[in-house]
Design a protein around this motif. Sequence first.
Motif, PDB file in Angstrom:
ATOM      1  N   GLY A 116      53.882 102.826  43.460  1.00  0.00           N
ATOM      2  CA  GLY A 116      53.629 102.124  43.664  1.00  0.00           C
ATOM      3  C   GLY A 116      54.422 100.921  44.937  1.00  0.00           C
ATOM      4  N   LEU A 172      45.143 108.190  38.224  1.00  0.00           N
ATOM      5  CA  LEU A 172      45.276 107.117  38.740  1.00  0.00           C
ATOM      6  C   LEU A 172      43.906 106.919  39.247  1.00  0.00           C
ATOM      7  N   SER A 214      51.003  98.086  39.394  1.00  0.00           N
ATOM      8  CA  SER A 214      51.662  98.943  38.247  1.00  0.00           C
ATOM      9  C   SER A 214      52.988  99.259  38.474  1.00  0.00           C
ATOM     10  N   ALA A 246      48.216 100.885  41.990  1.00  0.00           N
ATOM     11  CA  ALA A 246      49.571 101.604  41.903  1.00  0.00           C
ATOM     12  C   ALA A 246      50.843 100.454  42.192  1.00  0.00           C
ATOM     13  N   TRP A 269      48.496 113.646  36.586  1.00  0.00           N
ATOM     14  CA  TRP A 269      49.013 112.382  36.868  1.00  0.00           C
ATOM     15  C   TRP A 269      47.833 111.870  38.095  1.00  0.00           C
ATOM     16  N   GLU A 301      55.520 105.739  38.380  1.00  0.00           N
ATOM     17  CA  GLU A 301      54.941 105.134  38.959  1.00  0.00           C
ATOM     18  C   GLU A 301      55.267 103.732  39.753  1.00  0.00           C
TER      19      GLU A 301
END
Length: 352
Positions: free
Chosen positions: A322, A65, A92, A89, A61, A318
């Motif tokens: 984020g 990113l 998203s 981030a 993951w 996310e």
Amino acid sequence: MKNKWLQITLSVLSLGLAVLLVVYLPQIVRTLTGKPVSWHEIGKVFGTLGPGEIALMTALWLLSLLAYTFVLTNSLPGLNNLQGLTLNAAGSAVSNLLPFGGAVGVAVSFAMTRGWGFSSRSIVVMTLVSGIWNTMFRFILPAVGIIALLAAGEAPNATVAKAGWTGAISILVLCVIVAVALYWDRAAVVLGRALDGITRLLRLKIHASDAFHKLRADTAGVVRSRWAGLSLGMVFFLGFQWAIMAACLQATGAWPGFAQSIAVFALSRVLTSVLITPSGAGIMEGGVVLLLTEGFGVGVAPATATALLFGFWTYTIEIPFGGLALGAWALLRRRNGRNAGAEPPSAISKAQ
């Protein structure tokens, strides 16, 4: 004010629908497949996950990113990878909370990049270029999924296989034409004329070629000099996301085969475009379970656990990540603002 409250209401309803689709996923799966499954059975599959498997998914993951930051840094020259990670981030997180959240995500990205000193013009170009590359690869993915299944001999008969090859190659050719037209002047003219011909045929009162040439003029510099970096960024980003899907399939005992895993991944990414819920949440999981169980004969409990696990790594996680990125950016911006305000006038004049 009416529009604002309407947007808030639709967002709440959409997010609520996404939650309901996930909560009632066992019932939805039973309706779609005719096979019963319970949260207890799904929980037993989750209970088999080991620390090593979770660590692997976490690493994949993070790598996905990081890979996408290269799409952003190539779209906006001067942007560094840490800024790209923060931008991705935060955007998203917003997109995953709101239906049609992309527009709000663009506004957040605009505010962040302006705060870093980038011009409005360069930010608009970044938004256009990254959007074009995302769209092209979103078209390419279904073609790749179809080709993988055909190569694995999954077509039920020759007629279906022929139709599949025709559709997949047509999609790839269309993407190549658009990519070449963005790069090459003569191809752009030809494509512009073709678009005008299609709009006349459909009796649409728009000048498609004008819109295309304007888009091309806005993005030409970045596309011509950085197309390779943009494409590699998207390839590695999607490659790591497929690896997350593969890890989920292996960990839950739902592995259907290499080609089949590509098809499942391609379907999952296409279903994120269904904007009834934010990022297709709930819709994606149902589609993945249906393909795994009905298409590839995977057990319903492992298939459902896979869909939920993959949704966690590509959607749920996310949101807090984020939020942290956006909060850190806001705190740093406030601190920098205080420092600038506390700086003596003589020092400010010297810095300028």
